[in-house]
Scaffold this motif. Structure first.
Motif, short mmCIF file in Angstrom:
data_model
loop_
_atom_site.label_atom_id
_atom_site.label_comp_id
_atom_site.label_asym_id
_atom_site.label_seq_id
_atom_site.Cartn_x
_atom_site.Cartn_y
_atom_site.Cartn_z
N ILE A 136 0.86 -1.19 0.00
CA ILE A 136 0.00 0.00 0.00
C ILE A 136 0.90 1.23 0.00
O ILE A 136 0.45 2.35 0.23
N LEU A 192 11.67 -6.27 6.10
CA LEU A 192 11.00 -6.58 7.37
C LEU A 192 10.02 -7.74 7.19
O LEU A 192 9.87 -8.57 8.08
N SER A 220 6.89 -9.39 9.22
CA SER A 220 5.94 -8.35 9.63
C SER A 220 4.93 -8.12 8.50
O SER A 220 5.19 -8.38 7.35
N ASN A 221 3.79 -7.62 8.90
CA ASN A 221 2.66 -7.45 8.00
C ASN A 221 2.94 -6.34 6.98
O ASN A 221 3.10 -5.18 7.35
N ILE A 241 1.11 -4.87 4.69
CA ILE A 241 0.11 -3.79 4.58
C ILE A 241 0.41 -2.70 5.60
O ILE A 241 0.49 -1.52 5.28
N LEU A 242 0.59 -3.13 6.85
CA LEU A 242 0.74 -2.15 7.92
C LEU A 242 2.08 -1.44 7.85
O LEU A 242 2.15 -0.23 8.05
N THR A 243 3.15 -2.17 7.52
CA THR A 243 4.45 -1.48 7.44
C THR A 243 4.45 -0.48 6.29
O THR A 243 4.94 0.64 6.45
N ILE A 257 1.96 1.12 5.02
CA ILE A 257 1.14 2.28 5.42
C ILE A 257 1.93 3.20 6.36
O ILE A 257 1.97 4.41 6.19
N MET A 258 2.58 2.59 7.36
CA MET A 258 3.36 3.39 8.31
C MET A 258 4.46 4.14 7.57
O MET A 258 4.76 5.29 7.88
N PHE A 259 5.06 3.47 6.58
CA PHE A 259 6.12 4.13 5.83
C PHE A 259 5.58 5.28 4.98
O PHE A 259 6.32 6.22 4.67
#
Lengths: 310, 357
Positions: free
Chosen positions: B87, B137, B143-144, B146-148, B150-152
């Protein structure tokens, strides 16, 4: 650093962590039923804008809260229909919900940007608030913070101690087995998704009615996503979610702490902190592949279609 | 009686009809919305869909918006085909802009021929790095993605803000959060005299053809398709999942980075906080609408660029908030996902006479 300063920081951490806690409580129930709803951010923003509009036009913050909760539920129903009835991909549908909510909230809120409403007054709980430090940190908040405490307790109780919790678990772990013993899998999932929507809406209302209190485009700034990460690294446990939410509240106000200590770092670099912290914690937690597999609801993200059971 | 019955095979026809149907439904939804809002739906639809293609200037502006959308969407199409939920195109785009600007600003007073290539390479590498970290990662620490990613995206946004407020700010810019204006040596050549369309759009089109070729004809493309269709089968066949993940993610990062640097070295000409109106997120919809195929993305990116351009026009002419574009994008994806149901299911009309026998 004196005691007063620390008290203030902890107080602010709870206040900042509350929207995360609210939305994560909804998402954890949703995920326990086996549904991954990535639309948290969109539902939260819609809750925030509708809550604000309702409070702004009626002058009642209470009606704002109700409006926000209903809006969150309506948003979640769109998601539920697509993934449960049409078997749409949960990841894509969740993303669509977030994109839709972000756009729609900016659209309907365009006229009230910058207006303010009368939010909630703090309620100081007698006796309890007299406890040194903890009293001030925990019991001098506004209504919604106490609601979040109560919700955390209620969700933990229902999920772990009741028959409802057991059904939820059965549906999330093995929907086929649950279906075989007569549990209406889709109905349970509908309820779980709508609970998630209600909590996301409430969390949005907290942002626009209590925390700021005003409507700003994109004001959730990724909290819906952080909450999703929070659920993962809390291993789907309510106690961990609560702790995690406040830790992230603390990370979000770190710039105040550091300023208080006389440091000067670019505010933009400090603003990264919650997101960086999310990544770091996620890496540490999920590095243990085996543990995560064991703890995650087994059917998480997988569609269940009763039509194909026959 | 109308019944829903599963199809034995996925419907080819619906695969291609579904995006068109979704667009149609979105337009109907939009018309109703505008009527409710007391805006003339015909005028609004004209501004949103027809006016962007009506004169040379508008077409040029439309192409300016199409470039980054297409670049990001082509990369995402390959990622999603391989079941990699990246994402992060938005963040990779922003980092491409930041990295490219950092190099371009070294050439503010220069005419060197290598200034532009270096700027572009810096942007591409920045995008690749921003895609590489979540990939690492994921592969190393599970690690997931999608979430990483998005955080990036959020981290990249604050990196960019830090850049324009800090080290890359124009020292003679009266404190505005903007970099110095790039020299002509670091700007992408324009395609026409009037308008801002530059050769970036050609890069985007060529790269999407290249990606389509890779997907259809190469061993790597074959592996991507198998991984998307049946992951256990792909693993059983001994395909190297790590290598594939790296290839696809770095390619997507490179394209998004190129999209970012093409914005600062193209229509904008300097680094500003508002590089992207969410191109990286819209590209997710472009990719889906284009059926996760690079050539499909070519069509859907055109449509999305028209919608963006039309949103600008509708805001100027009718005072419709620009946010309406984002909302339409979400609605479009909803309708698309709903229409896709009929790829695997069909409605059968059974008459009561059948039950008599």
């Amino acid at each position: 650093m004196d005691i007063d300063f620390i008290t203030q920081i902890l107080f602010a951490a709870i206040k900042t962590g509350t929207p995360l806690l609210l939305i994560a409580l909804g998402e954890v129930i949703c995920e326990k039923s086996g549904v991954l709803n990535l639309g948290q951010e969109g539902m939260m923003l819609m809750g925030a804008v509708v809550g604000f509009l309702a409070a702004y036009t009626t002058g009642s913050a209470g009606l704002g809260i109700i409006g926000a909760i209903l809006m969150g539920m309506i948003m979640s129903l769109i998601f539920a229909f697509l993934v449960l009835h049409l078997g749409a991909n949960q990841v894509a549908t969740g993303l669509a919900l977030t994109i839709f909510g972000t756009g729609l909230s900016a659209f309907v809120g365009a006229d009230v940007v910058g207006q303010t409403v009368q939010g909630f007054q703090p309620i100081i709980i007698p006796l309890l608030s007299d406890i040194p430090i903890l009293g001030k940190v925990l019991f001098t908040h506004d209504l919604l913070v106490y609601v979040s405490f109560a919700m955390a307790g209620a969700v933990a109780y229902v999920a772990n101690k009741t028959r409802t919790g057991l059904i939820l678990k059965a549906v999330g772990e093995n929907p086929h087995a649950a279906n075989a013993i007569g549990i209406k899998v889709l109905r349970v999932r509908y309820c779980a998704i709508m609970f998630g929507g209600a909590m996301a809406g409430l969390s949005g209302a907290y942002m626009s009615l209590v925390y700021t209190p005003m409507w700003i485009e994109n004001m959730s700034s990724g909290r819906g996503w952080i909450a999703l990460a929070l659920v993962v690294f809390a291993s789907w446990r309510i106690g961990n979610i609560m702790l995690g939410a406040y830790l992230f509240g603390l990370a979000s106000i770190m710039h105040l702490v550091l300023q208080g200590m006389g440091w000067s770092i670019s505010p933009n670099l400090l603003a990264m902190l919650p997101y960086v912290a999310t990544v770091v914690v996620m890496v540490i937690i999920s590095a243990d592949h085996f543990k995560e597999k064991l703890l995650a609801p087994r059917s998480l993200g997988k569609p269940f279609d009763p039509r194909q059971m026959a | 009686m109308i019944q829903i019955t599963p199809r034995i095979e996925a419907s080819k026809f619906m695969t291609f009809a579904s995006p068109l149907l979704a667009i149609l439904l979105t337009l109907i939804f939009g018309s109703i919305l505008f009527t409710v809002l007391d805006k003339d739906p015909l005028e609004a639809m004209h501004l949103l869909l027809i006016a962007p293609l009506s004169d040379a200037y508008n077409i040029s502006e439309m192409l300016v918006k199409m470039g980054p959308l297409l670049l990001c969407a082509v990369g995402l199409s390959l990622c999603y085909r391989a079941n990699l939920w990246n994402i992060g195109a938005e963040g990779q785009l922003l980092m491409g802009a930041l990295g490219g600007s950092a190099v371009a600003l070294q050439f503010v007073d220069s005419e060197a021929w290598f200034a532009l290539p270096l700027t572009l390479i810096a942007g591409i590498i920045s995008g690749m790095i921003w895609a590489a970290i979540p990939t690492l990662l994921k592969l190393k620490f599970n690690s997931n993605l999608i979430l990483t990613t998005i955080m990036f995206n959020y981290i990249a946004l604050y990196m960019l803000l830090w850049g324009v407020h800090g080290p890359l700010r124009d020292p003679e810019g009266f404190g505005f959060p903007e970099s110095a204006i790039f020299s002509d040596a670091t700007l992408l050549p324009l395609l026409s005299e009037d308008g801002r369309v530059h050769i970036g759009i050609l890069f985007a089109i060529l790269l999407s053809i290249f990606a389509a070729f890779v997907l259809a004809k190469s061993h790597l493309g074959f592996q991507i398709r198998v991984f998307g269709a049946d992951e256990p089968a792909a693993k059983y066949a001994g395909f190297n999942h790590k290598k594939l993940t790296w290839c696809v993610m770095l390619f997507a990062g490179a394209l998004a980075g190129l999209a970012g640097v093409s914005e600062v070295a193209g229509p904008i000409g300097q680094l500003v906080p508002g590089i992207s109106p969410g191109y990286g997120y819209s590209a997710i919809i472009v990719a889906y609408l284009g059926r996760l195929h690079p050539l499909g993305a070519l069509l859907s990116a055109t449509f999305m660029a028209v919608l963006y351009m039309g949103g600008d026009l509708a805001q100027i002419e009718m005072g419709i908030p620009i946010a309406v574009v984002g909302m339409f994008q979400g609605v479009l994806l909803f309708f698309l996902l709903a229409c896709d149901f009929f790829i695997h299911y069909r409605l059968t009309f059974t008459s009561y006479s059948q039950y008599k026998h």
